[in-house]
Design a protein around this motif. Structure first.
Motif, PDB file in Angstrom:
ATOM      1  N   GLU A 177       0.833  -1.208   0.000  1.00 15.28           N
ATOM      2  CA  GLU A 177       0.000   0.000   0.000  1.00 15.28           C
ATOM      3  C   GLU A 177       0.868   1.258   0.000  1.00 15.28           C
ATOM      4  O   GLU A 177       0.563   2.224  -0.702  1.00 15.28           O
ATOM      5  CB  GLU A 177      -0.939  -0.009   1.202  1.00 15.28           C
ATOM      6  CG  GLU A 177      -2.066  -1.020   1.074  1.00 15.28           C
ATOM      7  CD  GLU A 177      -2.877  -1.139   2.356  1.00 15.28           C
ATOM      8  OE1 GLU A 177      -2.597  -0.402   3.328  1.00 15.28           O
ATOM      9  OE2 GLU A 177      -3.786  -1.975   2.371  1.00 15.28           O
ATOM     10  N   GLU A 178       1.945   1.244   0.775  1.00 17.97           N
ATOM     11  CA  GLU A 178       2.854   2.393   0.794  1.00 17.97           C
ATOM     12  C   GLU A 178       3.503   2.596  -0.572  1.00 17.97           C
ATOM     13  O   GLU A 178       3.653   3.729  -1.040  1.00 17.97           O
ATOM     14  CB  GLU A 178       3.931   2.199   1.863  1.00 17.97           C
ATOM     15  CG  GLU A 178       3.412   2.301   3.273  1.00 17.97           C
ATOM     16  CD  GLU A 178       4.442   1.901   4.309  1.00 17.97           C
ATOM     17  OE1 GLU A 178       5.586   1.535   3.926  1.00 17.97           O
ATOM     18  OE2 GLU A 178       4.116   1.918   5.512  1.00 17.97           O
ATOM     19  N   ALA A 179       3.865   1.504  -1.239  1.00 16.35           N
ATOM     20  CA  ALA A 179       4.477   1.615  -2.571  1.00 16.35           C
ATOM     21  C   ALA A 179       3.470   2.167  -3.581  1.00 16.35           C
ATOM     22  O   ALA A 179       3.816   3.004  -4.426  1.00 16.35           O
ATOM     23  CB  ALA A 179       4.997   0.253  -3.030  1.00 16.35           C
ATOM     24  N   ARG A 180       2.200   1.720  -3.488  1.00 19.60           N
ATOM     25  CA  ARG A 180       1.168   2.250  -4.396  1.00 19.60           C
ATOM     26  C   ARG A 180       0.934   3.738  -4.149  1.00 19.60           C
ATOM     27  O   ARG A 180       0.797   4.520  -5.090  1.00 19.60           O
ATOM     28  CB  ARG A 180      -0.139   1.477  -4.198  1.00 19.60           C
ATOM     29  CG  ARG A 180      -0.142   0.127  -4.835  1.00 19.60           C
ATOM     30  CD  ARG A 180      -1.531  -0.499  -4.798  1.00 19.60           C
ATOM     31  NE  ARG A 180      -1.400  -1.930  -4.818  1.00 19.60           N
ATOM     32  CZ  ARG A 180      -1.627  -2.742  -3.800  1.00 19.60           C
ATOM     33  NH1 ARG A 180      -2.047  -2.262  -2.652  1.00 19.60           N
ATOM     34  NH2 ARG A 180      -1.457  -4.030  -3.918  1.00 19.60           N
ATOM     35  N   GLU A 207       3.048   5.884  -2.899  1.00 20.61           N
ATOM     36  CA  GLU A 207       4.218   6.608  -3.389  1.00 20.61           C
ATOM     37  C   GLU A 207       4.184   6.735  -4.917  1.00 20.61           C
ATOM     38  O   GLU A 207       4.516   7.780  -5.473  1.00 20.61           O
ATOM     39  CB  GLU A 207       5.488   5.880  -2.958  1.00 20.61           C
ATOM     40  CG  GLU A 207       6.762   6.622  -3.283  1.00 20.61           C
ATOM     41  CD  GLU A 207       7.982   5.894  -2.748  1.00 20.61           C
ATOM     42  OE1 GLU A 207       8.948   5.761  -3.521  1.00 20.61           O
ATOM     43  OE2 GLU A 207       7.955   5.472  -1.573  1.00 20.61           O
ATOM     44  N   ALA A 208       3.737   5.679  -5.597  1.00 14.99           N
ATOM     45  CA  ALA A 208       3.628   5.738  -7.059  1.00 14.99           C
ATOM     46  C   ALA A 208       2.570   6.744  -7.482  1.00 14.99           C
ATOM     47  O   ALA A 208       2.756   7.492  -8.453  1.00 14.99           O
ATOM     48  CB  ALA A 208       3.305   4.353  -7.613  1.00 14.99           C
ATOM     49  N   ARG A 209       1.436   6.776  -6.753  1.00 14.17           N
ATOM     50  CA  ARG A 209       0.387   7.763  -7.066  1.00 14.17           C
ATOM     51  C   ARG A 209       0.903   9.181  -6.873  1.00 14.17           C
ATOM     52  O   ARG A 209       0.666  10.061  -7.705  1.00 14.17           O
ATOM     53  CB  ARG A 209      -0.835   7.530  -6.170  1.00 14.17           C
ATOM     54  CG  ARG A 209      -1.805   6.552  -6.754  1.00 14.17           C
ATOM     55  CD  ARG A 209      -3.100   6.543  -5.961  1.00 14.17           C
ATOM     56  NE  ARG A 209      -3.341   5.156  -5.599  1.00 14.17           N
ATOM     57  CZ  ARG A 209      -3.440   4.674  -4.386  1.00 14.17           C
ATOM     58  NH1 ARG A 209      -3.341   5.460  -3.340  1.00 14.17           N
ATOM     59  NH2 ARG A 209      -3.639   3.406  -4.183  1.00 14.17           N
ATOM     60  N   ASN A 210       1.610   9.421  -5.780  1.00 17.56           N
ATOM     61  CA  ASN A 210       2.162  10.757  -5.515  1.00 17.56           C
ATOM     62  C   ASN A 210       3.168  11.164  -6.592  1.00 17.56           C
ATOM     63  O   ASN A 210       3.177  12.305  -7.029  1.00 17.56           O
ATOM     64  CB  ASN A 210       2.818  10.804  -4.133  1.00 17.56           C
ATOM     65  CG  ASN A 210       1.802  10.704  -3.010  1.00 17.56           C
ATOM     66  OD1 ASN A 210       0.612  10.953  -3.223  1.00 17.56           O
ATOM     67  ND2 ASN A 210       2.257  10.317  -1.830  1.00 17.56           N
ATOM     68  N   SER A 211       3.985  10.233  -7.027  1.00 19.67           N
ATOM     69  CA  SER A 211       4.966  10.525  -8.079  1.00 19.67           C
ATOM     70  C   SER A 211       4.251  10.854  -9.387  1.00 19.67           C
ATOM     71  O   SER A 211       4.646  11.766 -10.115  1.00 19.67           O
ATOM     72  CB  SER A 211       5.893   9.338  -8.294  1.00 19.67           C
ATOM     73  OG  SER A 211       6.633   9.094  -7.136  1.00 19.67           O
ATOM     74  N   ALA A 212       3.193  10.098  -9.693  1.00 18.00           N
ATOM     75  CA  ALA A 212       2.450  10.348 -10.932  1.00 18.00           C
ATOM     76  C   ALA A 212       1.751  11.702 -10.876  1.00 18.00           C
ATOM     77  O   ALA A 212       1.718  12.442 -11.867  1.00 18.00           O
ATOM     78  CB  ALA A 212       1.432   9.231 -11.166  1.00 18.00           C
ATOM     79  N   GLN A 213       1.185  12.047  -9.710  1.00 13.26           N
ATOM     80  CA  GLN A 213       0.520  13.352  -9.578  1.00 13.26           C
ATOM     81  C   GLN A 213       1.529  14.480  -9.686  1.00 13.26           C
ATOM     82  O   GLN A 213       1.264  15.498 -10.320  1.00 13.26           O
ATOM     83  CB  GLN A 213      -0.226  13.425  -8.247  1.00 13.26           C
ATOM     84  CG  GLN A 213      -1.476  12.569  -8.216  1.00 13.26           C
ATOM     85  CD  GLN A 213      -2.124  12.556  -6.840  1.00 13.26           C
ATOM     86  OE1 GLN A 213      -1.588  13.125  -5.882  1.00 13.26           O
ATOM     87  NE2 GLN A 213      -3.283  11.916  -6.740  1.00 13.26           N
TER      88      GLN A 213
END
Length: 147
Positions: free
Chosen positions: A125-128, A130-136
């Motif tokens: 969940e933390e990795a997902r 972090e990926a969402r934050n990077s994409a945003q």
């Protein structure tokens, strides 16, 4: 021949140790079995590798080591095979009983497995996130650069 035997012993030992360090009962049993095979090969190789020579005395052949192979390693390996079979049978029975009692195949029991699965779920969940934050952040940077 010696290189092949040494390589086989090393590979079996490495695979057995790797499987012993796993957290599942079946893997541990399989690792013990591979280690017993490696031990049998080591004992057998300790008696010198001799091809085509019988371990039992025959009539008409002089009883020297040049005509026979050493029977002691063969007897030790035969005994080790029987002991390893019994040990594997007992290990399987203990693993089946542990699975029935704990509802889990994990070596440390069901509670340890649940804790491990929860930790893995949190990590994913933390990795997902972090990926969402990077994409945003990448999307916001692209909008700011294009405006």
């Amino acid at each position: 021949m010696e290189l092949a035997m040494a390589s086989a012993i090393g590979i079996l030992t490495a695979a057995g140790v790797y499987l012993l360090l796993r957290a599942r009962s079946f893997d541990v049993i399989l690792g013990l079995t591979l280690l017993s095979y490696a031990t049998n090969l080591l004992i057998f190789a300790g008696g010198r590798l001799v091809a085509g020579k019988p371990p039992v005395l025959r009539d008409g052949v002089t009883p020297t080591l040049s005509h026979y192979s050493d029977p002691l390693p063969q007897a030790l390996v035969l005994t080790a095979i029987v002991i390893a079979f019994a040990m594997t049978a007992v290990s399987i029975v203990v693993a089946i009983r542990s699975r029935a009692d704990n509802d889990s195949d994990h070596v440390d029991g069901g509670r340890a497995e649940r804790e491990f699965l929860l930790a893995e779920q949190r990590r994913h969940e933390e990795a997902r996130e972090e990926a969402r934050n990077s994409a945003q952040a990448a999307g916001a940077g692209a909008k700011a650069g294009g405006a």
